[in-house]
Enzyme design. Sequence first.
Site, mmCIF file in Angstrom:
data_model
loop_
_atom_site.group_PDB
_atom_site.id
_atom_site.type_symbol
_atom_site.label_atom_id
_atom_site.label_comp_id
_atom_site.label_asym_id
_atom_site.label_seq_id
_atom_site.Cartn_x
_atom_site.Cartn_y
_atom_site.Cartn_z
ATOM 1 N N ARG A 231 -22.668 16.734 -3.411
ATOM 2 C CA ARG A 231 -22.861 17.537 -4.630
ATOM 3 C C ARG A 231 -22.791 16.588 -5.815
ATOM 4 N NH1 ARG A 231 -24.681 20.795 -1.865
ATOM 5 N NH2 ARG A 231 -24.162 22.996 -1.604
ATOM 6 N N ASP A 255 -29.122 12.177 -3.571
ATOM 7 C CA ASP A 255 -29.922 13.361 -3.255
ATOM 8 C C ASP A 255 -29.519 14.511 -4.162
ATOM 9 O OD1 ASP A 255 -31.840 14.804 -1.612
ATOM 10 O OD2 ASP A 255 -30.114 15.892 -0.791
ATOM 11 N N GLU A 260 -28.407 18.898 -11.963
ATOM 12 C CA GLU A 260 -29.707 19.120 -11.289
ATOM 13 C C GLU A 260 -30.222 20.553 -11.417
ATOM 14 O OE1 GLU A 260 -28.372 18.305 -7.185
ATOM 15 O OE2 GLU A 260 -28.842 20.382 -6.687
ATOM 16 N N HIS A 292 -32.492 16.882 -3.867
ATOM 17 C CA HIS A 292 -31.640 17.765 -3.038
ATOM 18 C C HIS A 292 -32.421 18.256 -1.821
ATOM 19 C CE1 HIS A 292 -27.811 20.405 -3.361
ATOM 20 N NE2 HIS A 292 -28.132 20.229 -2.090
HETATM 21 P P1 NAD Z 1 -17.258 20.330 6.174
HETATM 22 O O1 NAD Z 1 -16.536 21.473 5.571
HETATM 23 O O2 NAD Z 1 -17.540 20.322 7.626
HETATM 24 O O3 NAD Z 1 -16.483 18.967 5.831
HETATM 25 C C1 NAD Z 1 -16.032 18.625 4.558
HETATM 26 C C2 NAD Z 1 -14.891 17.629 4.721
HETATM 27 O O4 NAD Z 1 -14.518 17.187 3.406
HETATM 28 C C3 NAD Z 1 -13.639 18.243 5.351
HETATM 29 O O5 NAD Z 1 -13.184 17.412 6.411
HETATM 30 C C4 NAD Z 1 -12.632 18.300 4.204
HETATM 31 O O6 NAD Z 1 -11.297 18.121 4.642
HETATM 32 C C5 NAD Z 1 -13.102 17.123 3.375
HETATM 33 N N1 NAD Z 1 -12.644 17.156 1.990
HETATM 34 C C6 NAD Z 1 -12.289 18.222 1.219
HETATM 35 N N2 NAD Z 1 -11.919 17.812 -0.014
HETATM 36 C C7 NAD Z 1 -12.032 16.456 -0.009
HETATM 37 C C8 NAD Z 1 -11.790 15.454 -0.977
HETATM 38 N N3 NAD Z 1 -11.352 15.763 -2.214
HETATM 39 N N4 NAD Z 1 -12.003 14.166 -0.641
HETATM 40 C C9 NAD Z 1 -12.447 13.837 0.598
HETATM 41 N N5 NAD Z 1 -12.695 14.740 1.554
HETATM 42 C C10 NAD Z 1 -12.504 16.033 1.254
HETATM 43 O O7 NAD Z 1 -18.598 20.210 5.329
HETATM 44 P P2 NAD Z 1 -19.971 19.505 5.774
HETATM 45 O O8 NAD Z 1 -20.806 20.498 6.518
HETATM 46 O O9 NAD Z 1 -19.676 18.199 6.392
HETATM 47 O O10 NAD Z 1 -20.681 19.321 4.340
HETATM 48 C C11 NAD Z 1 -20.168 18.422 3.385
HETATM 49 C C12 NAD Z 1 -20.843 18.679 2.058
HETATM 50 O O11 NAD Z 1 -22.220 18.314 2.164
HETATM 51 C C13 NAD Z 1 -20.894 20.156 1.626
HETATM 52 O O12 NAD Z 1 -19.719 20.533 0.965
HETATM 53 C C14 NAD Z 1 -22.090 20.194 0.719
HETATM 54 O O13 NAD Z 1 -21.655 20.001 -0.617
HETATM 55 C C15 NAD Z 1 -22.932 18.997 1.142
HETATM 56 N N6 NAD Z 1 -24.246 19.379 1.672
HETATM 57 C C16 NAD Z 1 -25.349 18.857 1.072
HETATM 58 C C17 NAD Z 1 -26.612 19.182 1.554
HETATM 59 C C18 NAD Z 1 -27.864 18.611 0.945
HETATM 60 O O14 NAD Z 1 -28.968 19.123 1.214
HETATM 61 N N7 NAD Z 1 -27.802 17.543 0.174
HETATM 62 C C19 NAD Z 1 -26.741 20.071 2.630
HETATM 63 C C20 NAD Z 1 -25.563 20.581 3.216
HETATM 64 C C21 NAD Z 1 -24.322 20.233 2.742
#
Ligand code: NAD
Length: 341
Positions: A231, A255, A260, A292
């Site tokens: 994000r 990305d 955005e 994105h």
């Molecule tokens: P997830 O919930 O499986 O994992 C997130 C991890 O981040 C968890 O292990 C959590 O403990 C950890 N976390 C929480 N706060 C934190 C912090 N302050 N510092 C470090 N780690 C922290 O989520 P995921 O499915 O792996 O997705 C991760 C992120 O990817 C989503 O939150 C979303 O913002 C982003 N995403 C982006 C796209 C895209 O198209 N660019 C698509 C899907 C997801």
Amino acid sequence: MTRLAFFDTKNYDKNWFDRLKQDYDVEIQYFESKLNENSVLLAKGFDVVCAFVNDHVDEAVIKGLIDDGVKLVAMRCAGYNNVDFKTAFGKIHVVRVPAYSPYAVAEHAMALLLSSVRHIHHSYVRTREFNFSLNSLVGFDLHGKVIGIVGTGRIGRVFNDLCKGFGMKVLAYDPFPNPDFDGEYCSFDELCQRSDIISLHCPLTPDSQHLVDKEAIARMKNGVVILNTSRGGLVDSEALLEGIKSKKIGAAALDVYEEEGDIFYEDRSNTILEDDTLMLLISMPNVLVTSHQAFLTDEALHNIAETTLGNIKQFRDGLVMDNEICYHCATCKREPGKRCF
Ligand code: NAD
């Protein structure tokens, strides 16, 4: 038949939802407009709205949806930083798609990394102009480099596997370490100090807002490569730009971008971008920006449509919603077999 108002529609969404909607008894009206204070009236008379990452599901919109008679907000994404859960709690249910393809996002992060360090985006443009010079295209091997993964959830873990395949050494930071994670955990400060490349895979929360700020960048190695497929708000864009200008940061591949919302996903090629920071970032030879799109694979779109329609069906059938989230979910007291409220 459930009536669904679908906001911020793109052809690729419509394609998959139209293929599957009959199986779930859902009638869909597609709106190109983003969901916001002005467009919320369009939801009047619908049972459910479906929103995406840059829709504004804020206090005013939630109140508008409640007035419109909408009962469910179905987010067709994993992240939910754009939803005001406090206003929604007890009044309107919210569901999401927690996982649709961690491979799509992790593979895009790796594509950005490879393109960035091997200057593929520059080579592509050069050879199209019959410029076959190799000047200033020197890259570096990923093998043996230290990569810092921030967030070791679904996507961070897949990205870890990819990095290991390239022979990189993985450091990781996560406030909730995963015992199954195959890599060395350390503090965020240590990760900044020791990593050649840093990749963000954590959610945007009040705690992680501007995690990568001026101070964090100052602690990083000279020439560090920063990847953000998570994000935009995780990175202070002004500090990133300063880091690029001062050559502290060797390259950035993004990305996502913190402002955005009104820019990405649209063709702006005939307009003047009003965001100077984004314009400057894009103009830097060592910054690579995609719009994105890390989620954008056939597999992910199929899973998004299937899970969203499944969430709606559970809601209509009065069942527990597996993917419901609410204001209290961080410290969830939800009893087994019950909805959030
Ligand atoms: P997830 O919930 O499986 O994992 C997130 C991890 O981040 C968890 O292990 C959590 O403990 C950890 N976390 C929480 N706060 C934190 C912090 N302050 N510092 C470090 N780690 C922290 O989520 P995921 O499915 O792996 O997705 C991760 C992120 O990817 C989503 O939150 C979303 O913002 C982003 N995403 C982006 C796209 C895209 O198209 N660019 C698509 C899907 C997801």
